[in-house]
Design an enzyme around this catalytic site. Structure first.
Site, short mmCIF file in Angstrom:
data_model
loop_
_atom_site.label_atom_id
_atom_site.label_comp_id
_atom_site.label_asym_id
_atom_site.label_seq_id
_atom_site.Cartn_x
_atom_site.Cartn_y
_atom_site.Cartn_z
CG HIS A 107 -13.41 27.97 -13.52
ND1 HIS A 107 -13.68 28.74 -14.61
CD2 HIS A 107 -13.42 26.71 -13.98
CE1 HIS A 107 -13.87 27.99 -15.67
NE2 HIS A 107 -13.72 26.74 -15.31
CG ASN A 108 -16.87 26.66 -11.10
OD1 ASN A 108 -17.10 27.74 -10.55
ND2 ASN A 108 -17.08 26.47 -12.39
#
Length: 348
Positions: free
Chosen positions: A257-258
């Site tokens: 994620h991110n």
């Protein structure tokens, strides 16, 4: 050589057509009209095949070569046996690939992997989905509420496009792919088994053990991205996970994620990219590389296979090793270890 059961010629070409397509120089003008019907390697070419030669290590294979034409560098043109058309190129492999895309378009951009164009009555499509013309949706595919799919795209058998997702034009979603919480640009190719937009790995300690952190971001995949089979790309937690334009990701890669990946990067198989990593444009990451979380990898960085990266890497540098460090330092360290080992062996 291409099996005609699976690959059919998109068009007919001769040697002169290839010279024009690639910008290569045809030295043997008498063979300009010779037809090319196959692409082949040096060792399995036939009299209607095009082959390429790049680098000196394959020069010995020329002795018994049987081919219609060869694309090669100028320095190797004199090595080609008589009776074979010679096309001189500055980049033989690249030009050979360009011919392949012309001759076998379906292998590069399959419109329907099952050979069944159009929208199947055995697909499940929510009535609020917006589907432009010339889209192919194969049997078993599921299209959720408020999905939009651009013209020329293919959603293959048993793939799932989750509610609210946007698929651009001329995309290929291969069989058994899931896309959720994601926005895809144009000409995106997701190979079989790709997973896009699932939860990121976010937990915090709580009184009853590990408690889940809501993952509230999306996955943004820009134009001309290709993602290999069984690769997973998690959606962001609070910000988005972003894959930049033109980036190519191999099979079995994990993107957490991110993560922000720049434009025109190349990432080889079994690489694991931890959360909130930022990668600049035109980075090249070898197979089985591991990247620790929250680090920054600069533009044009090259990372050797099986490296473990735990620190930021500035633009343009080449790193390798475990832990990863600048390539020259890594080579010096290896040489030092070898010399220590050799000294101990001599003393014993």
């Amino acid at each position: 050589m291409a099996d005609p059961v699976f690959y059919t010629l998109s068009c007919a070409v001769n040697v002169a057509d290839i010279a024009q397509l690639t910008g290569s120089e045809l030295l043997t003008k008498q063979f300009a009209d010779r037809k090319i019907e196959h692409l082949a390697s040096l060792d399995n070419a036939t009299s209607d095949s095009l082959v390429f030669l790049e680098g000196k290590k394959n020069e010995t294979a020329l002795r018994n070569l049987k081919a219609a034409a060869v694309i090669c560098a100028e320095a190797q043109a004199g090595l080609i046996p008589e009776g074979i058309a010679v096309l001189v190129s500055r980049s033989p492999h690249r030009d050979f690939a360009a011919v392949g895309r012309k001759l076998f378009e379906q292998a590069v951009h399959p419109r329907s992997l099952l050979g069944i164009p159009g929208i199947s009555e055995n697909a499940t499509i929510h009535p609020t989905a917006e589907i432009e013309g010339t889209v192919t949706i194969e049997p078993g595919a599921v299209i959720g509420a408020n999905v939009s799919i651009g013209s020329g795209s293919t959603i293959s058998a048993n793939s799932v496009i989750g509610a609210g997702c946007k698929i651009g034009r001329d995309c290929i979603i291969a069989p058994n792919v899931s896309v959720t919480y994601a926005l895809l640009g144009n000409r995106v190719y997701l190979h079989p088994g790709v997973r896009i937009g699932q939860d990121g790995f976010g937990f915090v300690p709580g009184p009853a053990g590990l408690e889940k952190v809501p993952q509230l971001g999306r996955v943004i995949i820009q134009d001309n991205v290709e993602i290999g089979a069984n690769t997973t790309i998690d959606r962001g937690s609070l910000s988005d996970t972003v894959i930049g334009e033109g980036t190519k990701i191999d099979n079995l890669v994990q993107v957490a994620h991110n993560v922000k990946i720049g434009r025109h990067c190349v990432i080889a198989a079994h690489t694991g990219i931890s959360g909130s990593v930022t990668i600049g444009d035109m980075a090249m990451i070898g197979g089985r590389v591991g990247l620790a979380d929250h680090i920054n990898i600069g533009s044009r960085v090259q990372i050797a296979a099986a490296s473990g990266v735990m620190n930021d890497i500035p633009d343009g540098e080449r790193w390798g090793g475990l832990p990863a460090r600048p390539l020259k330092q890594w080579f010096r360290d290896i040489a030092t270890l070898r010399s220590i080992g050799q000294s101990k062996k001599e003393k014993s």
